[in-house]
Design a protein around this motif. Structure first.
Motif, PDB file in Angstrom:
ATOM      1  N   ASP A   1       2.312  10.451 -13.103  1.00 42.33           N
ATOM      2  CA  ASP A   1       2.522  11.365 -11.975  1.00 42.33           C
ATOM      3  C   ASP A   1       2.169  10.669 -10.662  1.00 42.33           C
ATOM      4  O   ASP A   1       2.870  10.804  -9.660  1.00 42.33           O
ATOM      5  CB  ASP A   1       1.655  12.617 -12.119  1.00 42.33           C
ATOM      6  CG  ASP A   1       2.014  13.457 -13.336  1.00 42.33           C
ATOM      7  OD1 ASP A   1       3.124  13.304 -13.876  1.00 42.33           O
ATOM      8  OD2 ASP A   1       1.155  14.269 -13.742  1.00 42.33           O
ATOM      9  N   VAL A   2       1.073   9.935 -10.666  1.00 43.08           N
ATOM     10  CA  VAL A   2       0.623   9.225  -9.474  1.00 43.08           C
ATOM     11  C   VAL A   2       1.601   8.112  -9.122  1.00 43.08           C
ATOM     12  O   VAL A   2       1.908   7.878  -7.951  1.00 43.08           O
ATOM     13  CB  VAL A   2      -0.810   8.677  -9.669  1.00 43.08           C
ATOM     14  CG1 VAL A   2      -1.248   7.844  -8.478  1.00 43.08           C
ATOM     15  CG2 VAL A   2      -1.785   9.824  -9.909  1.00 43.08           C
ATOM     16  N   ALA A   3       2.127   7.430 -10.120  1.00 38.14           N
ATOM     17  CA  ALA A   3       3.061   6.319  -9.882  1.00 38.14           C
ATOM     18  C   ALA A   3       4.344   6.795  -9.204  1.00 38.14           C
ATOM     19  O   ALA A   3       5.002   6.011  -8.514  1.00 38.14           O
ATOM     20  CB  ALA A   3       3.384   5.624 -11.199  1.00 38.14           C
ATOM     21  N   ARG A   4       4.698   8.064  -9.360  1.00 35.60           N
ATOM     22  CA  ARG A   4       5.917   8.598  -8.740  1.00 35.60           C
ATOM     23  C   ARG A   4       5.717   9.034  -7.289  1.00 35.60           C
ATOM     24  O   ARG A   4       6.678   9.379  -6.610  1.00 35.60           O
ATOM     25  CB  ARG A   4       6.428   9.782  -9.557  1.00 35.60           C
ATOM     26  CG  ARG A   4       7.095   9.392 -10.849  1.00 35.60           C
ATOM     27  CD  ARG A   4       7.817  10.589 -11.458  1.00 35.60           C
ATOM     28  NE  ARG A   4       6.875  11.573 -11.973  1.00 35.60           N
ATOM     29  CZ  ARG A   4       6.421  11.601 -13.221  1.00 35.60           C
ATOM     30  NH1 ARG A   4       6.800  10.689 -14.078  1.00 35.60           N
ATOM     31  NH2 ARG A   4       5.580  12.547 -13.609  1.00 35.60           N
ATOM     32  N   LEU A   5       4.502   9.055  -6.814  1.00 36.08           N
ATOM     33  CA  LEU A   5       4.250   9.490  -5.442  1.00 36.08           C
ATOM     34  C   LEU A   5       4.918   8.553  -4.447  1.00 36.08           C
ATOM     35  O   LEU A   5       5.025   7.349  -4.681  1.00 36.08           O
ATOM     36  CB  LEU A   5       2.744   9.557  -5.173  1.00 36.08           C
ATOM     37  CG  LEU A   5       1.973  10.614  -5.947  1.00 36.08           C
ATOM     38  CD1 LEU A   5       0.479  10.458  -5.691  1.00 36.08           C
ATOM     39  CD2 LEU A   5       2.439  12.017  -5.592  1.00 36.08           C
TER      40      LEU A   5
ATOM     41  N   GLU B   1       0.822  -1.194   0.000  1.00 32.23           N
ATOM     42  CA  GLU B   1       0.000   0.000   0.000  1.00 32.23           C
ATOM     43  C   GLU B   1       0.862   1.251   0.000  1.00 32.23           C
ATOM     44  O   GLU B   1       1.925   1.287   0.603  1.00 32.23           O
ATOM     45  CB  GLU B   1      -0.903   0.042   1.238  1.00 32.23           C
ATOM     46  CG  GLU B   1      -2.008  -0.956   1.229  1.00 32.23           C
ATOM     47  CD  GLU B   1      -2.930  -0.785   2.439  1.00 32.23           C
ATOM     48  OE1 GLU B   1      -2.507  -0.196   3.442  1.00 32.23           O
ATOM     49  OE2 GLU B   1      -4.065  -1.245   2.347  1.00 32.23           O
ATOM     50  N   LEU B   2       0.374   2.265  -0.674  1.00 29.45           N
ATOM     51  CA  LEU B   2       0.977   3.589  -0.656  1.00 29.45           C
ATOM     52  C   LEU B   2       0.095   4.457   0.240  1.00 29.45           C
ATOM     53  O   LEU B   2      -1.110   4.539   0.030  1.00 29.45           O
ATOM     54  CB  LEU B   2       1.029   4.171  -2.069  1.00 29.45           C
ATOM     55  CG  LEU B   2       1.512   5.617  -2.196  1.00 29.45           C
ATOM     56  CD1 LEU B   2       2.990   5.720  -1.811  1.00 29.45           C
ATOM     57  CD2 LEU B   2       1.294   6.123  -3.607  1.00 29.45           C
ATOM     58  N   VAL B   3       0.690   5.096   1.230  1.00 27.90           N
ATOM     59  CA  VAL B   3      -0.053   5.949   2.157  1.00 27.90           C
ATOM     60  C   VAL B   3       0.197   7.399   1.767  1.00 27.90           C
ATOM     61  O   VAL B   3       1.346   7.835   1.664  1.00 27.90           O
ATOM     62  CB  VAL B   3       0.369   5.707   3.618  1.00 27.90           C
ATOM     63  CG1 VAL B   3      -0.382   6.628   4.567  1.00 27.90           C
ATOM     64  CG2 VAL B   3       0.159   4.252   3.996  1.00 27.90           C
ATOM     65  N   LEU B   4      -0.894   8.136   1.536  1.00 22.51           N
ATOM     66  CA  LEU B   4      -0.811   9.541   1.155  1.00 22.51           C
ATOM     67  C   LEU B   4      -1.619  10.386   2.122  1.00 22.51           C
ATOM     68  O   LEU B   4      -2.598   9.921   2.700  1.00 22.51           O
ATOM     69  CB  LEU B   4      -1.362   9.738  -0.263  1.00 22.51           C
ATOM     70  CG  LEU B   4      -0.645   8.974  -1.364  1.00 22.51           C
ATOM     71  CD1 LEU B   4      -1.423   9.047  -2.658  1.00 22.51           C
ATOM     72  CD2 LEU B   4       0.768   9.507  -1.553  1.00 22.51           C
TER      73      LEU B   4
END
Length: 107
Positions: free
Chosen positions: A64-68, A1-4
């Protein structure tokens, strides 16, 4: 998971804290980011003009989202100028625990 960390861009909101959202790293798309952010913040996706990566970068596409990276801060910039049309804050009498008789006591 990516946490933003996500919030709604508005200096007029009394509480403008970030919330944390989780995205599946296998589904890092702009559409998924928009969907999850709007669901968590209670915003209609049609009212989102753009997603800004703070301090000053607009997200436009899936790459752009993939680089977060974890815990990056994002803001949803809304198209509607009157934010009150998007959110309905309950009045004091509608909030749980409000006692009308107690509020009318005089000292």
């Amino acid at each position: 998971e990516l946490v933003l960390k996500v919030r709604i861009q508005s200096p007029n909101l009394r509480e403008n804290d970030f919330i944390e959202i989780e995205l599946d790293r296998q589904e890092l798309t702009y559409k998924e980011l928009l969907r999850v952010s709007c669901r968590e913040l209670g915003v209609n996706p049609e009212h989102v003009q753009k997603i800004r990566k703070l301090p000053n970068t607009m997200l436009r596409k899936d790459k752009d989202v993939a680089r977060l990276q974890d815990f990056q801060e994002l803001e949803l910039v809304l198209t509607v100028s009157d934010k009150n049309l998007l959110f309905r804050v309950p009045t004091l009498s509608e909030q749980s625990g409000y006692n009308k008789k107690a509020s009318e006591l005089t000292y």
